[in-house]
Scaffold this active site. Structure first.
Site, mmCIF file in Angstrom:
data_model
loop_
_atom_site.group_PDB
_atom_site.id
_atom_site.type_symbol
_atom_site.label_atom_id
_atom_site.label_comp_id
_atom_site.label_asym_id
_atom_site.label_seq_id
_atom_site.Cartn_x
_atom_site.Cartn_y
_atom_site.Cartn_z
ATOM 1 N N GLU A 95 -27.792 9.495 -66.604
ATOM 2 C CA GLU A 95 -28.470 9.877 -66.028
ATOM 3 C C GLU A 95 -28.842 8.905 -64.847
ATOM 4 O O GLU A 95 -28.753 7.592 -65.070
ATOM 5 C CB GLU A 95 -30.206 9.887 -66.840
ATOM 6 N N CYS A 108 -32.117 3.711 -59.979
ATOM 7 C CA CYS A 108 -31.752 3.056 -61.115
ATOM 8 C C CYS A 108 -30.423 3.528 -61.613
ATOM 9 O O CYS A 108 -30.381 4.936 -62.080
ATOM 10 C CB CYS A 108 -33.016 3.240 -62.264
ATOM 11 N N CYS A 115 -25.250 3.154 -75.359
ATOM 12 C CA CYS A 115 -25.174 1.773 -75.463
ATOM 13 C C CYS A 115 -24.744 1.160 -77.032
ATOM 14 O O CYS A 115 -25.344 2.019 -77.807
ATOM 15 C CB CYS A 115 -26.577 1.391 -74.913
ATOM 16 N N CYS A 119 -31.118 -1.670 -79.088
ATOM 17 C CA CYS A 119 -32.407 -2.334 -79.194
ATOM 18 C C CYS A 119 -33.341 -1.235 -79.811
ATOM 19 O O CYS A 119 -33.419 -0.006 -79.523
ATOM 20 C CB CYS A 119 -32.932 -2.525 -77.747
ATOM 21 N N CYS A 122 -35.446 1.028 -77.768
ATOM 22 C CA CYS A 122 -35.015 1.865 -76.526
ATOM 23 C C CYS A 122 -34.457 3.097 -77.091
ATOM 24 O O CYS A 122 -33.646 3.140 -77.953
ATOM 25 C CB CYS A 122 -33.928 1.117 -75.864
ATOM 26 N N GLY A 168 -26.939 1.929 -70.621
ATOM 27 C CA GLY A 168 -25.982 0.954 -71.196
ATOM 28 C C GLY A 168 -26.101 -0.549 -70.799
ATOM 29 O O GLY A 168 -27.431 -0.977 -70.248
ATOM 30 N N GLU A 169 -25.247 -1.272 -71.391
ATOM 31 C CA GLU A 169 -25.284 -2.666 -71.001
ATOM 32 C C GLU A 169 -24.229 -3.145 -69.988
ATOM 33 O O GLU A 169 -23.259 -3.134 -70.358
ATOM 34 C CB GLU A 169 -25.120 -3.585 -72.234
ATOM 35 N N SER A 200 -29.354 -5.913 -64.689
ATOM 36 C CA SER A 200 -30.257 -6.366 -65.770
ATOM 37 C C SER A 200 -29.443 -6.288 -66.850
ATOM 38 O O SER A 200 -28.602 -5.417 -67.339
ATOM 39 C CB SER A 200 -31.418 -5.342 -66.072
ATOM 40 N N SER A 222 -33.466 -9.032 -70.088
ATOM 41 C CA SER A 222 -34.762 -8.306 -71.153
ATOM 42 C C SER A 222 -34.850 -9.211 -72.253
ATOM 43 O O SER A 222 -34.092 -9.311 -73.046
ATOM 44 C CB SER A 222 -33.829 -6.929 -71.686
ATOM 45 N N LEU A 223 -36.011 -10.006 -71.859
ATOM 46 C CA LEU A 223 -36.222 -11.008 -72.838
ATOM 47 C C LEU A 223 -37.161 -10.354 -74.082
ATOM 48 O O LEU A 223 -36.531 -10.449 -75.354
ATOM 49 C CB LEU A 223 -37.065 -12.062 -72.273
ATOM 50 N N HIS A 224 -38.299 -9.897 -73.834
ATOM 51 C CA HIS A 224 -39.058 -9.067 -74.894
ATOM 52 C C HIS A 224 -39.709 -9.959 -75.871
ATOM 53 O O HIS A 224 -40.505 -9.369 -76.669
ATOM 54 C CB HIS A 224 -38.147 -7.765 -75.376
ATOM 55 N N ASN A 299 -42.449 2.709 -73.148
ATOM 56 C CA ASN A 299 -42.404 4.238 -72.985
ATOM 57 C C ASN A 299 -42.065 4.919 -74.162
ATOM 58 O O ASN A 299 -40.812 4.593 -74.642
ATOM 59 C CB ASN A 299 -41.366 4.542 -71.720
ATOM 60 N N CYS A 342 -38.407 3.755 -67.693
ATOM 61 C CA CYS A 342 -37.575 2.555 -68.509
ATOM 62 C C CYS A 342 -37.533 2.857 -69.927
ATOM 63 O O CYS A 342 -38.461 3.272 -70.666
ATOM 64 C CB CYS A 342 -38.198 1.316 -68.318
HETATM 65 N N1 SAH Z 1 -28.782 -3.216 -71.085
HETATM 66 C C1 SAH Z 1 -29.378 -3.622 -69.914
HETATM 67 C C2 SAH Z 1 -29.814 -2.849 -69.059
HETATM 68 C C3 SAH Z 1 -30.960 -1.676 -69.393
HETATM 69 S S1 SAH Z 1 -32.387 -1.946 -68.370
HETATM 70 C C4 SAH Z 1 -30.827 -4.414 -70.419
HETATM 71 O O1 SAH Z 1 -30.850 -4.562 -71.719
HETATM 72 O O2 SAH Z 1 -31.378 -5.185 -69.676
HETATM 73 C C5 SAH Z 1 -33.517 -0.978 -69.268
HETATM 74 C C6 SAH Z 1 -34.671 -1.866 -69.189
HETATM 75 O O3 SAH Z 1 -35.907 -1.219 -69.794
HETATM 76 C C7 SAH Z 1 -34.622 -3.036 -70.256
HETATM 77 O O4 SAH Z 1 -35.368 -4.158 -69.918
HETATM 78 C C8 SAH Z 1 -35.105 -2.346 -71.533
HETATM 79 O O5 SAH Z 1 -35.087 -3.459 -72.456
HETATM 80 C C9 SAH Z 1 -36.375 -1.756 -71.181
HETATM 81 N N2 SAH Z 1 -36.335 -0.710 -72.030
HETATM 82 C C10 SAH Z 1 -35.872 -0.036 -73.040
HETATM 83 N N3 SAH Z 1 -36.706 0.640 -73.714
HETATM 84 C C11 SAH Z 1 -37.756 0.782 -73.129
HETATM 85 C C12 SAH Z 1 -38.955 1.423 -73.578
HETATM 86 N N4 SAH Z 1 -38.891 2.529 -74.532
HETATM 87 N N5 SAH Z 1 -40.010 1.090 -72.805
HETATM 88 C C13 SAH Z 1 -40.039 0.309 -71.933
HETATM 89 N N6 SAH Z 1 -39.122 -0.470 -71.563
HETATM 90 C C14 SAH Z 1 -37.797 -0.070 -72.245
#
Ligand code: SAH
Length: 366
Positions: A95, A108, A115, A119, A122, A168-169, A200, A222-224, A299, A342
């Site tokens: 997508e 995007c 992936c 995570c 995700c 993907g990463e 990212s 992507s710190l989180h 999301n 996202c």
């Molecule tokens: N693998 C890379 C590229 C993916 S970017 C990375 O991790 O950065 C997609 C972004 O959306 C990342 O910051 C990811 O952590 C975030 N993301 C993933 N699932 C999500 C969700 N359910 N709701 C909001 N953000 C999410």
């Protein structure tokens, strides 16, 4: 020559295209011409490339092709966000999402089918993993979207920015992502500036250093979570590259260009990482990293037990960061009615990890 042996020119960045033409006894400027036809004009018919000789066109038809994935689905959300499902040669599908905003249009782009990182919050992670995308499959997303969207009345492209934030990463597909980004940056390709291409990553530290050396585009991380115990749970890759190592890599990334900053993505998960204490902890760890923070309201997707933090909680978190001097914005949720937000991208992954099966059976330990 059979189709299978033909070179797909979409796989070649400028250097590779020059090598291709050199191998066929042609001058390097042919690379510029062909890149311009393919990527600037969106042409995939050699006969239309009128500044090439008839002989060269005939030769190219014989040895090369411009093979773009088919559009399997094209959906537009209520807010104008648009999502394409692209069918790949092997039956998988990925997508790509276009997000229109006042002052820009962002595409995007996905870098892998599924992936490997898993995570916990995700949707892509839950689909499992099939394979990395080729250069052609990555750059085709931009080509297809540009063709569909065209240009504005002034002749400017509608897509002004690219973010590698789809499925993907990207840093685990470095060798294909970098040539694809070089085509995005190429003046005869898409002509985007480095500021307008953002990669990212979940934090593949050694590859962040290679990116800085080989193709320093804007970086998002992507710190989180503000500490290792929590980040280990949300982003399992943290066990390999913990926060301090990651932040050191971020400092190195910015060291060469004084004005650059890393964008830290932080998904807001109700009751998990969204307290005022977490915000203060985040302020402390980001103190000496040139940074911006993007808060992303979670999301939801099927099979998740996480919930989005309520708006007042997100606002309170943001206010702590802003009061401490951190540039912080809350990312708008876009296109969620077509699952284009996202973390909602799923595509159609022929999973080879059997992760989905394990998850469904409730046996997954990660
Ligand atoms: N693998 C890379 C590229 C993916 S970017 C990375 O991790 O950065 C997609 C972004 O959306 C990342 O910051 C990811 O952590 C975030 N993301 C993933 N699932 C999500 C969700 N359910 N709701 C909001 N953000 C999410």
């Amino acid at each position: 020559m059979s189709a299978a042996e033909k070179t797909n020119l979409l796989n070649l960045d400028r250097q590779a295209m020059q090598d291709f033409f050199a191998a066929h006894g042609e001058k390097p400027f042919r690379a510029t011409q062909v890149i311009q036809w393919i990527h600037q004009y969106g042409v995939d018919d050699f006969d239309a490339m009128t500044n090439l000789s008839k002989e060269l066109r005939a030769r190219l038809k014989d040895i090369a092709e411009i093979r773009v994935p088919q559009i399997a689905q094209d959906q537009v959300a209520a807010d104008g966000t648009r999502k394409w499902l692209l069918r790949l040669d092997d039956g998988n599908a990925i997508e790509t999402v276009f997000i229109p905003e006042e002052d820009r249009g962002t595409l995007c782009v996905s870098s892998q089918v599924g992936c490997t990182l898993n995570c916990s919050f995700c949707s892509t992670g839950h689909q499992g993993f099939n394979r990395s995308l080729t250069v052609a499959e990555i750059v085709s997303q931009l080509l297809v979207a540009n063709r569909a969207l065209g240009r504005d009345p002034k002749g400017e492209r509608i897509i002004t920015n690219v973010v590698l934030m789809g499925m993907g990463e990207p840093l685990l597909n470095f060798d294909n992502v970098v040539p694809a980004m070089r085509l995005m940056l190429d003046d005869y390709g898409y002509g985007l500036s480095r500021r307008r291409v953002t990669l990212s990553t979940a934090g593949v530290v050694p590859m962040m250093d290679r990116l800085r050396e080989e193709c320093p585009v804007s970086l998002a991380v992507s710190l989180h979570a503000p500490n290792d115990a929590l980040r280990d749970q949300l982003v399992p890759l943290n066990k390999k590259y913990p926060i301090q190592e990651l932040l050191e890599a971020c400092r190195r990334y910015c060291a060469d260009s004084p004005r650059s900053r890393v964008t830290f993505e932080y998904v807001m998960l109700d009751g998990v990482n969204d307290s005022v204490e977490h915000a203060h902890e985040l302020v402390r760890i980001l103190r000496d990293v040139p940074s911006k923070v993007n808060l992303i309201p979670f999301n939801p997707f099927p099979q998740t037990h996480y919930r989005r933090s309520p708006k007042p909680v997100i606002d309170r978190f943001r206010d702590v960061l802003i009061a401490a001097g951190l540039t912080t914005i809350t990312r708008k949720t876009r296109g969620d009615d077509i699952d284009a937000a996202c973390g909602q991208l799923a595509g159609q992954v022929q999973d080879r990890t059997r992760r989905r099966q394990r998850l469904t059976a409730g046996m997954d330990q990660t």
